[in-house]
Enzyme design. Structure first.
Site, PDB file in Angstrom:
ATOM      1  N   SER A 272       0.806  -1.221  -0.083  1.00  0.00           N
ATOM      2  CA  SER A 272       0.081  -0.016  -0.044  1.00  0.00           C
ATOM      3  C   SER A 272       0.844   1.355  -0.207  1.00  0.00           C
ATOM      4  CB  SER A 272      -1.057  -0.150   1.218  1.00  0.00           C
ATOM      5  OG  SER A 272      -1.935  -1.077   0.837  1.00  0.00           O
TER       6      SER A 272
ATOM      7  N   LYS B  80      -0.129   3.335  -3.019  1.00  0.00           N
ATOM      8  CA  LYS B  80      -1.287   4.355  -2.968  1.00  0.00           C
ATOM      9  C   LYS B  80      -0.465   5.640  -3.231  1.00  0.00           C
ATOM     10  CE  LYS B  80      -4.652   1.801  -0.625  1.00  0.00           C
ATOM     11  NZ  LYS B  80      -4.126   0.489  -0.403  1.00  0.00           N
TER      12      LYS B  80
ATOM     13  N   TYR C  86     -10.832   2.404   5.167  1.00  0.00           N
ATOM     14  CA  TYR C  86      -9.779   1.962   3.979  1.00  0.00           C
ATOM     15  C   TYR C  86     -10.312   0.869   3.240  1.00  0.00           C
ATOM     16  CZ  TYR C  86      -4.713   0.938   3.210  1.00  0.00           C
ATOM     17  OH  TYR C  86      -3.449   0.813   2.407  1.00  0.00           O
TER      18      TYR C  86
END
Length: 390
Positions: free
Chosen positions: A60, A63, A171
């Site tokens: 992640s 991101k 999330y």
């Protein structure tokens, strides 16, 4: 006698104590790297030594990169943050809200009360979630026969929302939809777009979704934390020929590469003469974009993938256009208004615009929010700030 507690000592002791098999960590200021260290082995069952150029799955931490790509397109006027995104991606029109399940276990779905926007996606307020932290999404995906997002199947992008857009922070797979938006607007797959518009300008030669032959020679293995605290190496690799490149978590990188990305953000959009974003865009990305909403705990629904996870418990946390914002000074020395996030295999970063420092900590351990790895990261961050104070 005063025992030295610099970053080298913190990391070396953690490896020697068996807390982690190996680690790469860096810190930098506007002038360049102020710390770079690699200790231990590339996996618990490996004799290969961890080196600064070891390739890891950053999960992640992808991101922030995908968010930068989207904001480049906002800068260019190709899209706005608040227009209905279904105008660009008609497939979003079919996304519904999961209200629950009837007595027979059938999902109860309804249309969302407002359209999803790019701002909703970038701030994790669209209503999407991850099965890792949602029992309802596990139940829905099992009912519908939909695989986990990590398999990079397009059907997983069709999973429903768990609340109406804009109503809370949760999330989820939002940034995978941002990646789809970038591809639609540019006509390029994000592997190609990132390389041309982010990685090559910043000199990030070891970052991408596809592991090259050279990178594979330097690839770290994946360890899992066993109940007795020991580490066991397990097979793991992101799909190399996926149906879609996972903008929310598919990238591999190295410590020096990702630090160049962090230094670009610390440098208000530019690094070594290469401008990736306008300064005002970086400033906007670094501001609270969720109003009175707050970033909450990630409550684990799949313990093998993640522990319960919350940074700085008890501290109100916000979200910008790509990362978490701590609202008060952290115990580690991190200033209020700093930016941070992480990757599932216990990789962590922070950017402190007030004190002009960025830090990066890379291991390859599952599940996420491993208390032992987090403890080492905490001590590393404290050591960086302590060294800055001397």
């Amino acid at each position: 006698m005063v025992v030295a507690t610099g970053p080298d000592q913190v990391l070396e002791r953690a490896v020697d104590a068996g807390e982690i098999a190996g680690v790469v960590a860096l810190a930098a200021t506007d002038d360049g790297n102020i710390y770079a260290g690699a200790f231990g082995r590339r996996a618990a069952d490996s004799d290969a030594q961890m080196t600064l150029d070891t390739v890891v799955w950053i999960a992640s931490m992808s991101k922030a990169i995908t968010s930068v790509a989207a904001m480049q397109l906002v800068e260019q006027g190709q899209i706005t943050l608040d227009e209905p995104l279904s105008n660009r991606l008609p497939q979003l029109d079919s996304i519904q809200v999961l209200e629950g399940f009837d007595a027979a276990g059938t999902p109860q779905l309804r249309p969302p009360r407002r359209p999803i926007t790019l701002r909703h996606l970038l701030t994790h307020t669209a209503g999407f979630t991850y099965d890792i932290w949602s029992q309802d999404m596990i139940r829905y995906q099992e009912h519908a026969g939909i695989p986990n997002i990590i398999e990079c199947k397009k059907i997983t992008l069709s999973t429903p929302l768990v609340f109406d857009p804009g109503e809370r922070w949760e999330y989820g797979i939002n940034i995978d939809w941002v990646g789809q938006t970038v591809e639609h607007l540019t006509g390029q797959r994000i592997e190609e777009y990132f390389r041309e518009h982010i990685f090559l300008p910043l000199g990030m030669r070891d970052t991408g979704f596809v592991i090259g032959a050279d990178q594979r020679q330097r690839l770290a293995g994946m360890d899992i934390r066993l109940p007795d605290g020991s580490l066991q190496t397990v097979p793991f690799e992101m799909v190399q020929e996926p149906e879609f490149y996972m903008g929310g978590g598919g990238l591999y990188s190295t410590g020096p590469d990702y630090m160049r990305f962090l230094r670009m953000l610390l440098g208000e959009g530019q690094l070594d003469g290469a401008r990736v974003l306008a300064a005002e865009t970086v400033a906007e990305m670094s501001r609270n974009q969720i109003g009175d909403l707050t970033v909450g705990m990630l409550k684990s629904a799949i313990p093998g993938s993640s522990n319960d996870a919350e940074f700085f418990p008890g501290m109100p946390k916000k979200w910008g256009l790509g990362y978490m914002i701590n609202t008060v000074e952290a115990p580690t020395g991190r200033s209020a208004g700093s930016l941070a996030w992480a990757g599932l295999a216990n990789t962590y970063y922070w950017i402190d615009p007030a004190r002009r420092v960025a830090g990066l900590f890379l291991t390859q351990i599952l599940p996420f929010a491993d208390p032992t790895a987090l403890g080492v990261f905490d001590r590393f961050e404290r050591a960086i700030y302590a060294s800055r104070a001397t």
